[in-house]
Design an enzyme around this catalytic site. Structure first.
Site, PDB file in Angstrom:
ATOM      1  N   ASP A 200      -1.036  -6.326  -0.650  1.00  0.00           N
ATOM      2  CA  ASP A 200      -1.158  -5.654   0.647  1.00  0.00           C
ATOM      3  C   ASP A 200      -2.602  -5.194   0.830  1.00  0.00           C
ATOM      4  O   ASP A 200      -3.184  -4.561  -0.066  1.00  0.00           O
ATOM      5  CB  ASP A 200      -0.224  -4.432   0.644  1.00  0.00           C
ATOM      6  CG  ASP A 200       0.246  -4.065   2.028  1.00  0.00           C
ATOM      7  OD1 ASP A 200      -0.117  -4.746   3.007  1.00  0.00           O
ATOM      8  OD2 ASP A 200       1.012  -3.083   2.131  1.00  0.00           O
TER       9      ASP A 200
ATOM     10  N   LYS B 224      -1.013  -9.468   2.769  1.00  0.00           N
ATOM     11  CA  LYS B 224      -0.382  -8.968   3.991  1.00  0.00           C
ATOM     12  C   LYS B 224      -1.345  -8.013   4.660  1.00  0.00           C
ATOM     13  O   LYS B 224      -2.049  -7.256   3.973  1.00  0.00           O
ATOM     14  CB  LYS B 224       0.924  -8.234   3.671  1.00  0.00           C
ATOM     15  CG  LYS B 224       1.553  -7.570   4.902  1.00  0.00           C
ATOM     16  CD  LYS B 224       2.928  -7.015   4.625  1.00  0.00           C
ATOM     17  CE  LYS B 224       2.935  -5.609   4.062  1.00  0.00           C
ATOM     18  NZ  LYS B 224       2.261  -4.584   4.906  1.00  0.00           N
TER      19      LYS B 224
ATOM     20  N   GLU C  89      -1.731  -5.404   8.382  1.00  0.00           N
ATOM     21  CA  GLU C  89      -1.032  -4.809   9.518  1.00  0.00           C
ATOM     22  C   GLU C  89      -1.758  -5.088  10.825  1.00  0.00           C
ATOM     23  O   GLU C  89      -2.985  -5.034  10.890  1.00  0.00           O
ATOM     24  CB  GLU C  89      -0.941  -3.277   9.327  1.00  0.00           C
ATOM     25  CG  GLU C  89      -0.098  -2.871   8.141  1.00  0.00           C
ATOM     26  CD  GLU C  89       0.069  -1.350   8.017  1.00  0.00           C
ATOM     27  OE1 GLU C  89      -0.342  -0.601   8.932  1.00  0.00           O
ATOM     28  OE2 GLU C  89       0.625  -0.920   6.983  1.00  0.00           O
TER      29      GLU C  89
ATOM     30  N   GLU D  99       8.709  -3.814  11.045  1.00  0.00           N
ATOM     31  CA  GLU D  99       9.118  -2.506  10.524  1.00  0.00           C
ATOM     32  C   GLU D  99       9.564  -1.584  11.659  1.00  0.00           C
ATOM     33  O   GLU D  99       8.842  -1.406  12.660  1.00  0.00           O
ATOM     34  CB  GLU D  99       7.945  -1.863   9.751  1.00  0.00           C
ATOM     35  CG  GLU D  99       8.301  -0.479   9.204  1.00  0.00           C
ATOM     36  CD  GLU D  99       7.324   0.046   8.154  1.00  0.00           C
ATOM     37  OE1 GLU D  99       6.417  -0.693   7.728  1.00  0.00           O
ATOM     38  OE2 GLU D  99       7.487   1.221   7.761  1.00  0.00           O
TER      39      GLU D  99
ATOM     40  N   ASP E 227       0.847  -1.196   0.000  1.00  0.00           N
ATOM     41  CA  ASP E 227       0.000   0.000   0.000  1.00  0.00           C
ATOM     42  C   ASP E 227       0.886   1.251   0.000  1.00  0.00           C
ATOM     43  O   ASP E 227       0.393   2.376  -0.141  1.00  0.00           O
ATOM     44  CB  ASP E 227      -1.006   0.000   1.162  1.00  0.00           C
ATOM     45  CG  ASP E 227      -0.333   0.023   2.522  1.00  0.00           C
ATOM     46  OD1 ASP E 227       0.898  -0.104   2.600  1.00  0.00           O
ATOM     47  OD2 ASP E 227      -1.066   0.161   3.536  1.00  0.00           O
ATOM     48  N   SER E 228       2.204   1.044   0.084  1.00  0.00           N
ATOM     49  CA  SER E 228       3.143   2.158  -0.093  1.00  0.00           C
ATOM     50  C   SER E 228       3.036   2.713  -1.516  1.00  0.00           C
ATOM     51  O   SER E 228       3.609   3.767  -1.809  1.00  0.00           O
ATOM     52  CB  SER E 228       4.575   1.707   0.194  1.00  0.00           C
ATOM     53  OG  SER E 228       4.886   0.536  -0.545  1.00  0.00           O
TER      54      SER E 228
HETATM   55  O1  KIV Z   1       3.472  -1.173   1.782  1.00  0.00           O
HETATM   56  C1  KIV Z   1       4.658  -1.442   1.960  1.00  0.00           C
HETATM   57  O2  KIV Z   1       5.534  -1.110   1.169  1.00  0.00           O
HETATM   58  C2  KIV Z   1       5.020  -2.159   3.177  1.00  0.00           C
HETATM   59  C3  KIV Z   1       6.472  -2.368   3.420  1.00  0.00           C
HETATM   60  C4  KIV Z   1       7.004  -1.188   4.142  1.00  0.00           C
HETATM   61  C5  KIV Z   1       6.748  -3.618   4.146  1.00  0.00           C
HETATM   62  O3  KIV Z   1       4.184  -2.550   3.928  1.00  0.00           O
END
Ligand code: KIV
Length: 290
Positions: free
Chosen positions: A88, A117, A119, A186, A49-50
């Site tokens: 993500d 993934k 959080e 992280e 999600d970055s």
């Molecule tokens: O979204 C992302 O890039 C992340 C990484 C920082 C692990 O969650």
């Protein structure tokens, strides 16, 4: 194009930890990047999600929607990378209920993700159980979790007191029990990253969590020098892609303006006879045939 090897499987990732072989993960958000990552032998590609702050122009990851996450995941998956593709789960896609979490994880898998993934732990552990129960592998994410950065007091390192490090370890164990196949750590102290890694049988992937983790992940735009501003302490730039892009664009602009581009080798040709016939028609005022 480089011949790609057999795609990575979950048991390959587990085997890397058992063999003490470091696991390499990068983020990617599009097809050509995923192809390059795969050709470079990267093990895991995270469609993070970055993307929010790296490609979509948002100020954080929070505004990223499921539509955007699914679109980026499908672009990455179209590269058919050897690396495992992790989609993500964006903010809002899993917090409300287990049912939401499963439905949105299914969406990412239909878009081409091999795993997802998400959080957090605590109430989110039940989301992990539900998604794993639906047959979808889950990667956990603890420490600095950007989607809840406000609750954590900002984008800063976590687990720097005995109490918060203890909580982190307990959460990590909880996520392992819930069925996570790996865990991102992280922005936590290196010694705590190493302790958590030793305590778990699933691999940890660190980002600002020290060399004691089973693997490392960096954001594409950070590691390749596409982002040029102030970076977090853990970022190392391995290339100057922004500089290369700028040089290329400036050279293109200069050659267009000077007339050096296009040169003879960049243009299509017509035979002398055909050209003379065409010009004769033009001179006679005839409209050339199609
Ligand atoms: O979204 C992302 O890039 C992340 C990484 C920082 C692990 O969650």
């Amino acid at each position: 194009m480089t011949e790609l090897r057999e795609p990575m499987a979950l048991h390959d990732i587990a085997a890397l930890k058992r063999a003490s072989t470091k696991i390499v993960m990068v983020t990617a958000y599009d097809q050509p990047s995923a192809r390059l990552a795969s050709e470079a032998g990267i093990d895991l590609i995270l469609v993070g999600d970055s993307a929010g702050n790296n490609v979509l122009g948002y100020e954080s990851t929070v505004p990223v929607t499921m539509d955007e996450a699914a679109m980026l995941t499908s672009a990455v998956a179209r590269a058919k990378p050897r690396a495992l593709v992790i989609g993500d789960m964006p903010f809002g896609s899993f917090q409300a209920s287990d049912a939401d979490a499963v439905a949105n994880a299914v969406r990412l898998v239909k878009a081409g993700a091999d795993a997802v993934k998400l959080e957090g732990a605590g109430p989110m552990t039940s989301r992990v159980r539900a998604i794993v129960g639906a047959g979808i592998p889950v990667m956990g994410h603890l420490g600095l979790t950007p989607q809840s950065a406000t609750m954590l007091g900002g984008m800063k390192a976590q687990g720097r007191t005995a109490a918060t490090a203890g909580r982190l370890l307990a959460d990590a164990r909880e996520l392992e029990d819930a069925g996570c196949f790996s865990l991102v750590l992280e922005s936590v102290p290196a010694r705590i990253g190493a302790h958590v890694t030793e305590a778990l049988s699933i691999p940890t992937i660190g980002i600002g969590a020290g060399g004691g983790c089973d693997g490392q992940v960096l954001v594409w735009h950070d590691l390749l020098g596409i982002n040029e501003g102030v970076a977090p302490r853990f970022v190392k730039r391995y290339a100057d892609v922004a500089g290369e892009i700028r040089r290329g664009l400036e050279a293109f602009a200069a050659e267009v303006r000077s007339g050096a581009y296009p040169a003879d080798e960049h243009v299509y040709k017509i035979s002398g006879d055909e050209l003379r016939a065409f010009e004769a028609e033009l001179a006679n005022g005839e409209r050339p045939a199609d």
